[in-house]
Enzyme design. Structure first.
Site, short mmCIF file in Angstrom:
data_model
loop_
_atom_site.label_atom_id
_atom_site.label_comp_id
_atom_site.label_asym_id
_atom_site.label_seq_id
_atom_site.Cartn_x
_atom_site.Cartn_y
_atom_site.Cartn_z
N THR A 1 -1.79 -8.96 -13.43
CA THR A 1 -1.50 -8.10 -14.57
C THR A 1 -1.86 -8.79 -15.89
OG1 THR A 1 0.37 -7.18 -15.83
CG2 THR A 1 0.89 -8.98 -14.36
N ASP A 2 -2.17 -7.99 -16.90
CA ASP A 2 -2.42 -8.55 -18.23
C ASP A 2 -1.14 -9.14 -18.85
OD1 ASP A 2 -1.06 -6.17 -18.74
OD2 ASP A 2 -2.46 -5.44 -20.26
N GLU A 3 0.02 -8.78 -18.26
CA GLU A 3 1.28 -9.28 -18.84
C GLU A 3 1.41 -10.79 -18.74
OE1 GLU A 3 4.13 -5.41 -18.07
OE2 GLU A 3 5.01 -7.37 -18.36
N THR B 1 9.60 -12.44 -3.90
CA THR B 1 8.46 -11.64 -3.41
C THR B 1 7.15 -12.08 -4.05
OG1 THR B 1 9.73 -9.69 -2.78
CG2 THR B 1 7.47 -9.31 -3.49
N LYS C 1 9.00 3.89 -14.55
CA LYS C 1 8.03 3.43 -15.54
C LYS C 1 7.86 4.53 -16.60
CE LYS C 1 7.27 -0.20 -12.92
NZ LYS C 1 6.29 -0.36 -11.88
N HIS D 1 10.74 -7.86 -25.35
CA HIS D 1 9.75 -6.77 -25.27
C HIS D 1 8.40 -7.17 -25.88
CE1 HIS D 1 9.35 -2.09 -25.80
NE2 HIS D 1 8.38 -2.62 -25.07
N LYS E 1 4.40 -13.38 -11.76
CA LYS E 1 3.00 -13.01 -11.50
C LYS E 1 2.08 -14.16 -11.93
CE LYS E 1 1.46 -9.63 -10.15
NZ LYS E 1 1.21 -9.07 -8.79
N GLY F 1 0.79 -1.24 0.00
CA GLY F 1 0.00 0.00 0.00
C GLY F 1 0.82 1.28 0.00
N TYR G 1 9.33 -11.05 -14.49
CA TYR G 1 8.23 -10.37 -13.78
C TYR G 1 6.90 -11.05 -14.09
CZ TYR G 1 4.35 -7.14 -13.14
OH TYR G 1 3.13 -6.61 -12.81
P1 NAD Z 1 5.09 -0.63 -7.11
O1 NAD Z 1 6.40 -1.24 -7.47
O2 NAD Z 1 4.87 0.83 -7.28
O3 NAD Z 1 4.76 -0.97 -5.56
C1 NAD Z 1 5.02 -2.20 -5.00
C2 NAD Z 1 4.94 -2.03 -3.48
O4 NAD Z 1 5.15 -3.32 -2.89
C3 NAD Z 1 6.01 -1.10 -2.91
O5 NAD Z 1 5.42 -0.22 -1.98
C4 NAD Z 1 6.99 -2.04 -2.22
O6 NAD Z 1 7.64 -1.46 -1.10
C5 NAD Z 1 6.06 -3.18 -1.81
N1 NAD Z 1 6.79 -4.45 -1.65
C6 NAD Z 1 7.64 -5.01 -2.54
N2 NAD Z 1 8.11 -6.16 -2.03
C7 NAD Z 1 7.52 -6.34 -0.83
C8 NAD Z 1 7.58 -7.34 0.17
N3 NAD Z 1 8.38 -8.42 0.02
N4 NAD Z 1 6.83 -7.21 1.27
C9 NAD Z 1 6.02 -6.13 1.43
N5 NAD Z 1 5.93 -5.12 0.53
C10 NAD Z 1 6.68 -5.24 -0.58
O7 NAD Z 1 4.01 -1.47 -7.90
P2 NAD Z 1 2.62 -1.00 -8.56
O8 NAD Z 1 2.89 -0.49 -9.91
O9 NAD Z 1 1.89 -0.18 -7.57
O10 NAD Z 1 1.91 -2.42 -8.71
C11 NAD Z 1 1.15 -2.96 -7.64
C12 NAD Z 1 0.58 -4.30 -8.06
O11 NAD Z 1 -0.23 -4.15 -9.21
C13 NAD Z 1 1.65 -5.33 -8.43
O12 NAD Z 1 1.24 -6.58 -7.94
C14 NAD Z 1 1.66 -5.32 -9.95
O13 NAD Z 1 2.03 -6.57 -10.45
C15 NAD Z 1 0.21 -5.01 -10.25
N6 NAD Z 1 -0.05 -4.30 -11.52
C16 NAD Z 1 0.62 -3.14 -11.82
C17 NAD Z 1 0.29 -2.45 -12.98
C18 NAD Z 1 0.98 -1.15 -13.35
O14 NAD Z 1 0.73 -0.63 -14.44
N7 NAD Z 1 1.80 -0.55 -12.50
C19 NAD Z 1 -0.69 -2.95 -13.83
C20 NAD Z 1 -1.33 -4.15 -13.51
C21 NAD Z 1 -1.01 -4.80 -12.33
O1 DAU Z 2 0.51 -4.24 -18.36
C1 DAU Z 2 0.62 -4.10 -16.98
C2 DAU Z 2 2.05 -3.86 -16.59
O2 DAU Z 2 2.37 -2.54 -16.99
C3 DAU Z 2 2.31 -4.06 -15.11
O3 DAU Z 2 2.08 -5.39 -14.78
C4 DAU Z 2 3.75 -3.67 -14.75
O4 DAU Z 2 3.95 -3.73 -13.34
C5 DAU Z 2 3.98 -2.25 -15.20
O5 DAU Z 2 5.33 -1.88 -14.95
C6 DAU Z 2 3.67 -2.11 -16.69
O6 DAU Z 2 4.63 -2.86 -17.48
P1 DAU Z 2 5.28 -2.26 -18.83
O7 DAU Z 2 6.53 -2.98 -19.08
O8 DAU Z 2 4.26 -2.20 -19.91
O9 DAU Z 2 5.52 -0.75 -18.31
P2 DAU Z 2 6.74 0.27 -18.51
O10 DAU Z 2 6.26 1.59 -18.03
O11 DAU Z 2 8.01 -0.26 -17.98
O12 DAU Z 2 6.86 0.33 -20.10
C7 DAU Z 2 5.78 0.75 -20.91
C8 DAU Z 2 6.22 0.69 -22.36
O13 DAU Z 2 7.22 1.71 -22.56
C9 DAU Z 2 6.91 -0.61 -22.74
O14 DAU Z 2 6.58 -0.91 -24.09
C10 DAU Z 2 8.40 -0.31 -22.63
C11 DAU Z 2 8.46 1.17 -23.00
N1 DAU Z 2 9.53 1.95 -22.34
C12 DAU Z 2 9.61 1.90 -20.99
C13 DAU Z 2 10.58 2.63 -20.35
C14 DAU Z 2 10.70 2.58 -18.84
C15 DAU Z 2 10.37 2.76 -23.10
O15 DAU Z 2 10.25 2.83 -24.34
N2 DAU Z 2 11.33 3.47 -22.45
C16 DAU Z 2 11.48 3.44 -21.10
O16 DAU Z 2 12.40 4.11 -20.58
#
Ligand code: NAD
Ligand code: DAU
Length: 355
Positions: free
Chosen positions: A136-138, A111, A200, A289, A165, A15, A161
């Site tokens: 995640t959709d990934e 983790t 990101k 990628h 997941k 959180g 990653y």
């Molecule tokens: P984030 O990296 O910003 O946050 C992750 C959090 O988890 C951090 O606060 C970190 O301190 C905590 N954490 C990591 N390891 C831990 C551990 N061992 N114990 C307790 N806390 C721990 O991630 P986010 O982008 O907020 O993503 C959150 C969730 O949503 C993830 O499960 C990710 O897979 C999923 N998700 C993310 C996206 C996206 O676009 N960011 C999209 C779909 C799903």
């Molecule tokens: O689809 C959901 C996922 O989206 C989550 O599960 C992940 O936690 C989250 O990180 C995100 O994954 P992506 O790999 O899609 O996100 P990222 O922001 O790292 O990259 C988005 C797109 O941009 C991807 O095609 C890679 C590209 N990219 C990313 C970075 C960081 C660049 O071209 N340059 C960059 O520097």
């Protein structure tokens, strides 16, 4: 925090990260239709991605509590759950950055896989009502130029990653099948919004552009992501928490107009900030990628009445305005571990591209 009558206490892991902190804020705000029905305990290890600044302002709220700890710590988790006050877990905690999983895959397994199993087991032993696993959709891998992921699309992850997941999703669904545990899995597309760690794409490019630094666009920049404003994700999670069916997977996606090539996202950011396109650098591509994500969210729309509300154009404007107004937050995270990874991943690519 003492539990009020008719109020449910939920444990939100991760959180202090991007989505978990936005979810916590949203749940306790008047934007949430159930905001008086929940108290939230955030559990977070405060890794490089977790930041107490993301939860600033909530400390004085009665319905909020923060516990620092690791989701793999069985003793701590059982102590939190054994009093019987917590009725559900919404599990966000994870290692979440694909680029980091390419260089350090083991921490993702530790983790995302081990941590999820510890929580699932403790939730069952302590008879929690519900477990919402945020995925995640990934996990579905990459699409070609057409089609969308549905909940039955076979899992085909590309990175450590997404593979970790996918493993955690299967453990969650196995807990339902073996023990009848009330588990739901959500698979969401790319989120964006306030408090996203600037490793990101969107926050990295906003911060670099604000500081007139080059934007490292991977490959030809034609990879497509489907973008969802983070509050829309929170709304979907609440619906799954309240009315999702046990043992089910729910896809959560952006609208079709939010499926955008990375280069077009980049141009929108530069335009909004009034910065020149000469900041764009095409750099070495990410290994493995994924080309394109697109999520079919018909199931959650039909069963739970959810659909995205915020258009990409509105959401990106709000997000940029937030970063402009919260320079102190950016300064506080653009240091330490962030700089180490920046050098390893982004500067190295930018240097190669310059030669
Ligand atoms: P984030 O990296 O910003 O946050 C992750 C959090 O988890 C951090 O606060 C970190 O301190 C905590 N954490 C990591 N390891 C831990 C551990 N061992 N114990 C307790 N806390 C721990 O991630 P986010 O982008 O907020 O993503 C959150 C969730 O949503 C993830 O499960 C990710 O897979 C999923 N998700 C993310 C996206 C996206 O676009 N960011 C999209 C779909 C799903
Ligand atoms: O689809 C959901 C996922 O989206 C989550 O599960 C992940 O936690 C989250 O990180 C995100 O994954 P992506 O790999 O899609 O996100 P990222 O922001 O790292 O990259 C988005 C797109 O941009 C991807 O095609 C890679 C590209 N990219 C990313 C970075 C960081 C660049 O071209 N340059 C960059 O520097």
């Amino acid at each position: 925090m003492s539990k009020q009558k008719n109020v449910k206490k939920i444990l939100v892991t991760g959180g202090a990260g991007f989505i978990g902190s936005n979810f916590t804020r949203w749940m306790l705000s008047s934007d949430c239709p159930s905001n008086n029905k929940y108290e939230i305990v955030v559990l977070d290890a405060l890794t490089y991605a977790g930041n107490l600044g993301n939860l600033k302002g909530l400390e004085s709220t009665n319905s909020f509590e923060f516990v620092k700890g690791d989701i793999r710590d069985e003793v701590l988790i059982n102590n939190l759950l054994k009093a019987g006050e917590i009725s559900a877990i919404v599990h966000f905690a994870a290692e979440s950055h694909v680029d980091r999983s390419i260089v350090d895959p083991l921490s993702f397994v530790r983790t995302n896989v081990e941590g999820t199993q510890v929580l699932l087991h403790a939730a069952r032993m302590n008879k929690l009502e519900k477990f919402i696993h945020i995925s995640t959709d990934e996990v579905y891998g990459s699409l070609g130029p057409t089609g969308s992921f549905v909940e039955t699309t076979p899992l085909d992850p590309s990175s450590a990653y997404s593979a970790s997941k996918a493993a955690s999703d299967l453990l969650a669904l196995a807990a339902y099948r073996t023990h009848g545990q009330h588990v739901c899995v959500t698979r969401c597309t790319n989120n964006y919004g306030p408090y996203q760690f600037p490793e990101k794409l969107i926050p990295l490019f906003i911060n670099n552009a604000l500081n007139d630094k080059p934007l490292p666009l991977y490959g030809n920049g034609k990879n497509i992501r489907s973008w969802l404003y983070v509050d829309d994700h929170s709304d979907a999670i609440l619906r799954v928490l309240e009315n999702g069916r046990a043992g089910e997977v729910y896809n959560i996606g952006g609208s079709s107009s939010a499926e955008i090539e990375n280069k077009d996202v980049t141009v929108k950011i530069l335009k909004e900030l009034g910065k020149p396109s000469t900041l764009i650098r095409h750099v070495e591509d990410r290994l493995g990628h994924d080309l394109r994500y697109s999520v079919d969210y018909t199931k959650i729309k039909q069963e739970l009445g959810w659909e995205p509300k915020v258009s990409f154009d509105d959401g990106i404007k709000k997000t940029i305005a937030w970063y402009l107004a919260n320079n102190d937050w950016s300064k506080s995270v653009l240091s330490g571990e962030y700089l180490n990874f920046y050098d390893l991943n982004y500067s190295a690519r930018l240097k190669k591209a310059a030669n």
